[in-house]
Design a protein around this motif. Structure first.
Motif, PDB file in Angstrom:
ATOM      1  N   PRO A  55       0.820  -1.212   0.000  1.00 29.51           N
ATOM      2  CA  PRO A  55       0.000   0.000   0.000  1.00 29.51           C
ATOM      3  C   PRO A  55       0.852   1.259   0.000  1.00 29.51           C
ATOM      4  CG  PRO A  55      -0.869  -1.590   1.554  1.00 29.51           C
ATOM      5  CD  PRO A  55       0.453  -2.121   1.092  1.00 29.51           C
ATOM      6  N   LYS A  56       0.207   2.388  -0.246  1.00 30.45           N
ATOM      7  CA  LYS A  56       0.905   3.652  -0.441  1.00 30.45           C
ATOM      8  C   LYS A  56       1.788   4.018   0.739  1.00 30.45           C
ATOM      9  CE  LYS A  56       0.011   8.322  -2.124  1.00 30.45           C
ATOM     10  NZ  LYS A  56      -1.042   9.280  -2.545  1.00 30.45           N
ATOM     11  N   THR A  57       1.274   3.875   1.973  1.00 25.25           N
ATOM     12  CA  THR A  57       2.042   4.174   3.173  1.00 25.25           C
ATOM     13  C   THR A  57       1.834   3.057   4.188  1.00 25.25           C
ATOM     14  OG1 THR A  57       0.240   5.401   4.239  1.00 25.25           O
ATOM     15  CG2 THR A  57       1.723   6.661   2.800  1.00 25.25           C
ATOM     16  N   GLU A  58       2.579   3.079   5.287  1.00 30.62           N
ATOM     17  CA  GLU A  58       2.416   2.079   6.331  1.00 30.62           C
ATOM     18  C   GLU A  58       1.022   2.151   6.933  1.00 30.62           C
ATOM     19  OE1 GLU A  58       3.764  -0.878   7.728  1.00 30.62           O
ATOM     20  OE2 GLU A  58       4.968  -0.372   6.013  1.00 30.62           O
ATOM     21  N   ARG A  59       0.503   3.372   7.097  1.00 31.39           N
ATOM     22  CA  ARG A  59      -0.837   3.519   7.667  1.00 31.39           C
ATOM     23  C   ARG A  59      -1.925   3.052   6.718  1.00 31.39           C
ATOM     24  NH1 ARG A  59      -1.716   8.885  11.418  1.00 31.39           N
ATOM     25  NH2 ARG A  59      -0.267   8.297  13.066  1.00 31.39           N
ATOM     26  N   SER A  60      -1.576   2.863   5.439  1.00 26.83           N
ATOM     27  CA  SER A  60      -2.568   2.380   4.489  1.00 26.83           C
ATOM     28  C   SER A  60      -2.882   0.909   4.711  1.00 26.83           C
ATOM     29  CB  SER A  60      -2.074   2.601   3.054  1.00 26.83           C
ATOM     30  OG  SER A  60      -1.963   3.978   2.766  1.00 26.83           O
ATOM     31  N   LYS A  61      -2.032   0.204   5.432  1.00 30.97           N
ATOM     32  CA  LYS A  61      -2.346  -1.180   5.799  1.00 30.97           C
ATOM     33  C   LYS A  61      -3.341  -1.135   6.958  1.00 30.97           C
ATOM     34  CE  LYS A  61       2.179  -3.009   4.443  1.00 30.97           C
ATOM     35  NZ  LYS A  61       3.394  -3.724   4.895  1.00 30.97           N
ATOM     36  N   ARG A  62      -4.590  -1.473   6.673  1.00 28.45           N
ATOM     37  CA  ARG A  62      -5.631  -1.302   7.670  1.00 28.45           C
ATOM     38  C   ARG A  62      -6.773  -2.276   7.417  1.00 28.45           C
ATOM     39  NH1 ARG A  62      -5.901   1.965   3.430  1.00 28.45           N
ATOM     40  NH2 ARG A  62      -7.866   2.917   2.739  1.00 28.45           N
ATOM     41  N   THR A  63      -7.689  -2.361   8.364  1.00 27.77           N
ATOM     42  CA  THR A  63      -8.878  -3.201   8.250  1.00 27.77           C
ATOM     43  C   THR A  63     -10.096  -2.297   8.112  1.00 27.77           C
ATOM     44  OG1 THR A  63      -7.871  -4.931   9.608  1.00 27.77           O
ATOM     45  CG2 THR A  63     -10.266  -4.962   9.367  1.00 27.77           C
ATOM     46  N   LEU A  64     -10.959  -2.578   7.133  1.00 27.29           N
ATOM     47  CA  LEU A  64     -12.124  -1.754   6.852  1.00 27.29           C
ATOM     48  C   LEU A  64     -13.390  -2.600   6.952  1.00 27.29           C
ATOM     49  CD1 LEU A  64     -10.782   0.174   3.716  1.00 27.29           C
ATOM     50  CD2 LEU A  64     -10.836   0.973   6.082  1.00 27.29           C
ATOM     51  N   THR A  65     -14.399  -2.088   7.650  1.00 25.99           N
ATOM     52  CA  THR A  65     -15.665  -2.795   7.784  1.00 25.99           C
ATOM     53  C   THR A  65     -16.532  -2.560   6.552  1.00 25.99           C
ATOM     54  OG1 THR A  65     -16.621  -0.911   8.970  1.00 25.99           O
ATOM     55  CG2 THR A  65     -15.616  -2.655  10.286  1.00 25.99           C
ATOM     56  N   LEU A  66     -17.352  -3.574   6.238  1.00 26.83           N
ATOM     57  CA  LEU A  66     -18.169  -3.535   5.025  1.00 26.83           C
ATOM     58  C   LEU A  66     -19.607  -3.110   5.272  1.00 26.83           C
ATOM     59  CD1 LEU A  66     -16.873  -6.846   3.440  1.00 26.83           C
ATOM     60  CD2 LEU A  66     -16.582  -4.577   2.465  1.00 26.83           C
ATOM     61  N   GLY A  67     -20.088  -3.187   6.516  1.00 29.02           N
ATOM     62  CA  GLY A  67     -21.478  -2.849   6.785  1.00 29.02           C
ATOM     63  C   GLY A  67     -22.412  -3.775   6.021  1.00 29.02           C
ATOM     64  N   ASN A  68     -23.449  -3.214   5.390  1.00 27.32           N
ATOM     65  CA  ASN A  68     -24.412  -4.052   4.670  1.00 27.32           C
ATOM     66  C   ASN A  68     -23.913  -4.493   3.295  1.00 27.32           C
ATOM     67  OD1 ASN A  68     -24.626  -1.712   3.180  1.00 27.32           O
ATOM     68  ND2 ASN A  68     -26.581  -1.093   4.073  1.00 27.32           N
ATOM     69  N   LEU A  69     -22.656  -4.169   2.956  1.00 26.36           N
ATOM     70  CA  LEU A  69     -22.085  -4.661   1.691  1.00 26.36           C
ATOM     71  C   LEU A  69     -21.562  -6.085   1.814  1.00 26.36           C
ATOM     72  CD1 LEU A  69     -20.070  -1.702   0.097  1.00 26.36           C
ATOM     73  CD2 LEU A  69     -22.167  -2.750  -0.738  1.00 26.36           C
ATOM     74  N   ALA A  70     -21.496  -6.615   3.037  1.00 25.35           N
ATOM     75  CA  ALA A  70     -20.946  -7.960   3.233  1.00 25.35           C
ATOM     76  C   ALA A  70     -21.761  -8.989   2.447  1.00 25.35           C
ATOM     77  CB  ALA A  70     -20.919  -8.303   4.721  1.00 25.35           C
ATOM     78  N   GLY A  71     -23.082  -8.845   2.470  1.00 28.85           N
ATOM     79  CA  GLY A  71     -23.922  -9.789   1.732  1.00 28.85           C
ATOM     80  C   GLY A  71     -23.720  -9.689   0.232  1.00 28.85           C
ATOM     81  N   ARG A  72     -23.612  -8.465  -0.284  1.00 29.67           N
ATOM     82  CA  ARG A  72     -23.377  -8.272  -1.721  1.00 29.67           C
ATOM     83  C   ARG A  72     -22.047  -8.886  -2.136  1.00 29.67           C
ATOM     84  NH1 ARG A  72     -24.307  -6.186  -5.864  1.00 29.67           N
ATOM     85  NH2 ARG A  72     -23.509  -4.069  -5.902  1.00 29.67           N
ATOM     86  N   LEU A  73     -21.020  -8.645  -1.314  1.00 32.68           N
ATOM     87  CA  LEU A  73     -19.693  -9.165  -1.652  1.00 32.68           C
ATOM     88  C   LEU A  73     -19.667 -10.690  -1.566  1.00 32.68           C
ATOM     89  CD1 LEU A  73     -16.894  -8.270  -2.491  1.00 32.68           C
ATOM     90  CD2 LEU A  73     -16.260  -8.108  -0.091  1.00 32.68           C
ATOM     91  N   LYS A  74     -20.395 -11.243  -0.599  1.00 30.85           N
ATOM     92  CA  LYS A  74     -20.462 -12.701  -0.471  1.00 30.85           C
ATOM     93  C   LYS A  74     -21.081 -13.320  -1.715  1.00 30.85           C
ATOM     94  CE  LYS A  74     -22.376 -16.407   2.377  1.00 30.85           C
ATOM     95  NZ  LYS A  74     -23.204 -16.743   3.566  1.00 30.85           N
ATOM     96  N   GLY A  75     -22.182 -12.735  -2.190  1.00 35.68           N
ATOM     97  CA  GLY A  75     -22.817 -13.253  -3.400  1.00 35.68           C
ATOM     98  C   GLY A  75     -21.909 -13.171  -4.610  1.00 35.68           C
ATOM     99  N   TRP A  76     -21.118 -12.082  -4.708  1.00 38.39           N
ATOM    100  CA  TRP A  76     -20.202 -11.934  -5.837  1.00 38.39           C
ATOM    101  C   TRP A  76     -19.092 -12.986  -5.785  1.00 38.39           C
ATOM    102  CZ3 TRP A  76     -19.405 -10.223 -10.492  1.00 38.39           C
ATOM    103  CH2 TRP A  76     -18.094 -10.123 -10.970  1.00 38.39           C
TER     104      TRP A  76
END
Length: 516
Positions: free
Chosen positions: A267-288
């Protein structure tokens, strides 16, 4: 010697406890007395096995780059040791050393500079900097000439900054590598740029426009855009996702790498390595992900038709621009990065702090987050109305305007918008029975009488009800938080006004308050 400083070389693979690619060569070195000494050298190219291993083709490419630098007639000779001759060194010579030993250098199978940054550096150096400054002796650089050239050559403030920083970095690296003495003053450090200006207006789509635009885009491009706008991730971070980086059970994804034009890098910087929550997109991403032909951990979440390669961002950008144009809300500068700006702006509008927004965005500092944050007119209107509502709540009838007229009080009575204003105090000296000398003054405050129509008055009226009143009722009537109501009952009603407030828990679990 000038045309053949390297006379023999071949590539080898050393199989030892640390397996690596290397090659031997004989280098003619110019000594200070003018004589030439042939020195055998062994140059390591990178590991041939294990973590970070490179292929033979990659090793040969690195060897060729190394040899091309050595065989250059202008760069093969040492830099002059005489301080009087330092200023005669051509800038193009320093730039070529900087490019080979820093921009294009590969160490342990990993480049020192990310692919996107490397391409930008090389484009600026070869298309802008070297055509003008390659044959200029470094002792003849003048800040005014450089500034005039930057302003003429650059189409934006950002490009002007990039060109200046690259030229300054070339001098800095030359001093770091002891090609130039520390006493040599970097001439670019005296080049001061004008005030920053914007080529494109800083804008984002409204929430309504964003929904309409995304509705016109088909998956997977739509899902990519939705992840960008919901999480604030960069497009290169989204296209660089593999299934092993996604936790559908916990509803988050890990940013551990990025993809830029076929190049996979950190990633661009060290701080760019991070964990991001998906909210209600988790179901959409699971289907994909379930729709993919191969769902192994190494599979790209958004692959090309050739599933071994990740999707490029160009198709997503084109789909987004086409949808924005169809909705008549496209503007110069609008693109995928606008979705990232929108996320950072909205995250703060819904209550997130600038520090939270900065960490989630992966910025190096909150100063960068400030540049990304846009105060929209809709948000300004909301804040303005809140201020006006505060003033309306403390307004009382004015004798000059009749019963229906309102005038603002000179003293705000809401104790939680401003601290309770101190009344005129009466002091009584306390004497000591032994020496009759006055001691510390004891202070008594007059009781603050609530004004008609104020929130304090509303609470007092509700507390007089025979059945009492619940905490939620008081919160709804005043718009205060629970801790604010409790604090008012304790501090203002109980202590300041001297009234006794009874608290009793009912069978329904609600606690009721009333004045005895």
């Amino acid at each position: 010697m000038e045309n053949q400083p390297v006379r023999s070389h071949r590539i080898l693979a050393k199989d030892t406890s640390q397996s690596y690619w290397c090659f031997r060569y004989w280098h003619d070195e110019l000594l200070h007395d003018g004589s030439i000494k042939t020195i055998p050298q062994l140059h390591r190219l990178g590991p041939s096995r294990g973590t970070g291993a490179i292929t033979r083709v990659q090793a040969e490419a690195e060897r060729n780059r190394f040899l091309q630098q050595l065989t250059s007639s202008s760069d093969a000779l040492p830099f002059p040791a005489d301080p009087a001759r330092i200023g005669t060194i051509l800038f193009g010579r320093l730039a070529r050393v900087w490019e080979w030993d820093y921009v294009q250098r590969v160490v342990g199978g990993r480049p020192l500079v990310a692919a996107s940054t490397r391409e930008k550096y090389q484009n600026h150096v070869h298309n802008h900097i070297l055509p003008r400054w390659a044959s200029t002796p470094i002792g003849e650089f003048r800040a005014k000439q450089v500034l005039d050239w930057l302003q003429q050559e650059s189409g934006s403030w950002y490009m002007m900054t990039d060109l200046r920083n690259i030229m300054s970095g070339i001098f800095t690296k030359a001093q770091e590598w002891e090609l130039l003495p520390d006493t040599f003053a970097n001439p670019i450090s005296r080049v001061k740029l004008p005030k920053k200006w914007q080529v494109y207006e800083k804008r984002i789509l409204t929430e309504e426009e964003t929904v309409r635009v995304l509705a016109r885009i088909a998956d997977p491009h739509r899902l990519v855009c939705e992840i960008c706008v919901a999480t604030g991730a960069r497009i290169s971070e989204v296209t660089g996702l593999q299934i092993k980086h996604v936790s559908l059970q916990n509803g988050y994804l890990r940013i551990e790498q990025r993809h830029w034009r076929g190049d996979i890098d950190s990633p661009k910087t060290e701080r760019s390595k991070r964990t991001l929550t998906l909210g209600n997109l988790a179901g959409r991403l699971k289907g994909w992900i379930e729709s993919l032909a191969n769902a192994s951990p190494e599979t790209w979440v958004f692959p090309q038709p050739d599933i071994r390669k990740p999707m490029w961002d160009s198709g997503v950008r084109a789909a987004l621009k086409e949808a924005a144009a169809a909705e008549k809300c496209d503007f110069p500068g609008f693109g995928l990065h606008s979705l990232r700006r929108a996320n950072i702006t909205w995250r703060q509008e819904v209550g997130g702090s600038s520090i939270e927004a900065s960490r989630i965005a992966g910025h190096a500092s909150t100063k960068i987050t400030e540049e990304y944050t846009i105060v929209q007119l809709k948000r300004q209107e909301e804040l303005t109305l809140r201020i006006q509502q505060k003033l309306d709540q403390v307004a009382v009838p004015s004798a000059s305007e009749g019963r229906n007229g309102l005038a603002f009080c000179s003293v705000v009575s809401d104790p939680w918008d401003r601290p309770i204003q101190q009344q005129r105090r009466t002091t009584v000296p306390k004497t000591n029975s032994r020496n009759k000398r006055p001691q510390k003054m004891r202070t008594f405050a007059k009781i603050a009488v609530p004004q008609v129509g104020s929130k304090k008055a509303v609470i007092l009226e509700m507390l007089k009800r025979p059945a009492g009143v619940t905490l939620p009722d008081l919160m709804n009537a005043t718009g205060w938080q629970a801790h604010s109501v409790r604090g008012f009952l304790s501090a203002a009603v109980g202590k300041k006004m001297g009234l006794q407030v009874e608290s009793e828990k009912q069978e329904d679990g609600q606690r009721r308050y009333r004045i005895l």
